[in-house]
Design an enzyme around this catalytic site. Structure first.
Site, PDB file in Angstrom:
ATOM      1  N   ASP A   9      94.249  36.752  60.424  1.00 13.74           N
ATOM      2  CA  ASP A   9      93.902  35.368  60.130  1.00 13.74           C
ATOM      3  C   ASP A   9      93.179  35.373  58.778  1.00 13.74           C
ATOM      4  OD1 ASP A   9      93.220  32.561  60.639  1.00 13.74           O
ATOM      5  OD2 ASP A   9      91.189  33.313  60.992  1.00 13.74           O
ATOM      6  N   ASP A  11      90.852  32.202  57.195  1.00 16.65           N
ATOM      7  CA  ASP A  11      89.569  31.502  57.139  1.00 16.65           C
ATOM      8  C   ASP A  11      88.645  31.948  58.259  1.00 16.65           C
ATOM      9  OD1 ASP A  11      90.179  29.890  54.883  1.00 16.65           O
ATOM     10  OD2 ASP A  11      91.441  28.640  56.153  1.00 16.65           O
ATOM     11  N   GLY A  53      94.085  21.465  57.973  1.00 18.90           N
ATOM     12  CA  GLY A  53      93.295  20.492  57.218  1.00 18.90           C
ATOM     13  C   GLY A  53      93.783  19.066  57.370  1.00 18.90           C
ATOM     14  N   LYS A  54      95.081  18.860  57.285  1.00 15.57           N
ATOM     15  CA  LYS A  54      95.619  17.503  57.427  1.00 15.57           C
ATOM     16  C   LYS A  54      95.393  16.990  58.850  1.00 15.57           C
ATOM     17  CE  LYS A  54      99.748  18.654  55.873  1.00 15.57           C
ATOM     18  NZ  LYS A  54      99.528  19.992  55.302  1.00 15.57           N
ATOM     19  N   GLU A  55      95.578  17.874  59.821  1.00 17.18           N
ATOM     20  CA  GLU A  55      95.340  17.502  61.212  1.00 17.18           C
ATOM     21  C   GLU A  55      93.873  17.170  61.455  1.00 17.18           C
ATOM     22  OE1 GLU A  55      99.014  19.969  60.948  1.00 17.18           O
ATOM     23  OE2 GLU A  55      96.983  20.111  60.127  1.00 17.18           O
ATOM     24  N   THR A 123      96.680  28.999  59.458  1.00 15.83           N
ATOM     25  CA  THR A 123      97.051  27.592  59.339  1.00 15.83           C
ATOM     26  C   THR A 123      96.744  27.034  57.953  1.00 15.83           C
ATOM     27  OG1 THR A 123      94.889  26.893  60.191  1.00 15.83           O
ATOM     28  CG2 THR A 123      96.660  27.166  61.792  1.00 15.83           C
TER      29      THR A 123
END
Length: 256
Positions: A9, A11, A53-55, A123
């Site tokens: 992963d 972040d 981020g958009k979610e 993501t």
């Protein structure tokens, strides 16, 4: 049996990017787009339960504001805000303000030297991944990773297992041949639903989450002068550095 690949992963795992980079970039983007939104540290910790981020912005719009999302084309606006946010985030990385977590560079170099395959499963956007790698590990470090699965490469984001299943298919590997390295409960759920054993390196935002299904829970990967601590039976105990030898022994002891 030994590990054949490490799947990272980004972040919170490779670097502590969330609080002082992504959050800051979001707030700068909101300001540029004339929104009065501001995500403080506590609120952002709650919003991290939503991956992507958009979610995350869609969730905030619906749950934390009185705005009617039907008043204008919020889907397009959120895409624009997210692009602005990415530009700010990359600028922060280019300034060298986001160092890798302890032991990350060491373990990656060890893995490469021993012929283990490497991949990214995240993501965050590809631009974010590339900027972090190039600013932390050098211009050609993207080439260290056989697969970089990022952003919208799959529709369902973590905790759905899709991103890990996609990586496994791309690399033609079985789940038990891989070790996932994550920092959050959503990441753990995504990996374990794909059948991949998972090591957790906690951070300030995730340290109280449920990691019962993890193979190992540690503070970070450790350096010689900054040892890692393992969480087990409600206690943190020093275990030194997490290196390839340690991880291969862990597989022999805990994985079939």
């Amino acid at each position: 049996m030994v590990w054949r690949a490490f799947l990272f992963d980004v972040d919170g795992t490779l670097a502590e990017t969330e609080r002082d980079a992504h959050r800051v970039a979001f707030n700068q983007a909101f300001k540029e787009h004339n929104l009065d939104w501001y995500w403080d540290e506590m609120l952002y910790g709650k919003l991290l339960n939503v991956t992507g981020g958009k979610e995350r912005m869609h969730h905030y719009l619906h749950e934390f504001t009185d705005i009617d999302p039907n008043q204008e084309n919020w889907n397009d606006l959120i895409k624009q805000i997210h692009k602005t946010k990415t530009d700010y985030y990359v600028s922060l990385l280019n300034e060298g303000l986001v160092p890798l977590r302890p032991g990350v560079k060491r373990l990656l170099e060890e893995a490469r030297n021993e012929g283990l395959r490497l991949a990214i499963a995240t993501t965050t956007t590809p631009d974010n991944v590339i900027a972090l790698l190039e600013n932390s590990l050098g211009k050609h470090s993207v080439e260290w990773f056989e697969v970089i699965a990022a952003g919208d490469v799959v529709k369902a984001k973590k905790p759905a297992p899709d991103i890990y299943q996609w990586v496994l298919n791309q690399m033609a590997l079985k789940p038990n041949e891989c070790l996932a390295l994550e920092d959050s409960e959503n990441g753990l759920r995504a990996a374990t639903q794909a059948g991949i054993p998972t090591l957790i390196t906690v951070n300030d935002y995730t340290q109280h989450q449920d990691f019962n299904e993890a193979l190992l829970v540690v503070s970070h990967l450790g350096e010689e002068t900054n040892p890692s601590y393992q969480y087990e039976n409600g206690e943190w105990n020093p275990i030194g550095t997490i290196d390839i030898s340690f991880l291969q022994q862990l597989k022999k002891e805990k994985c079939i």
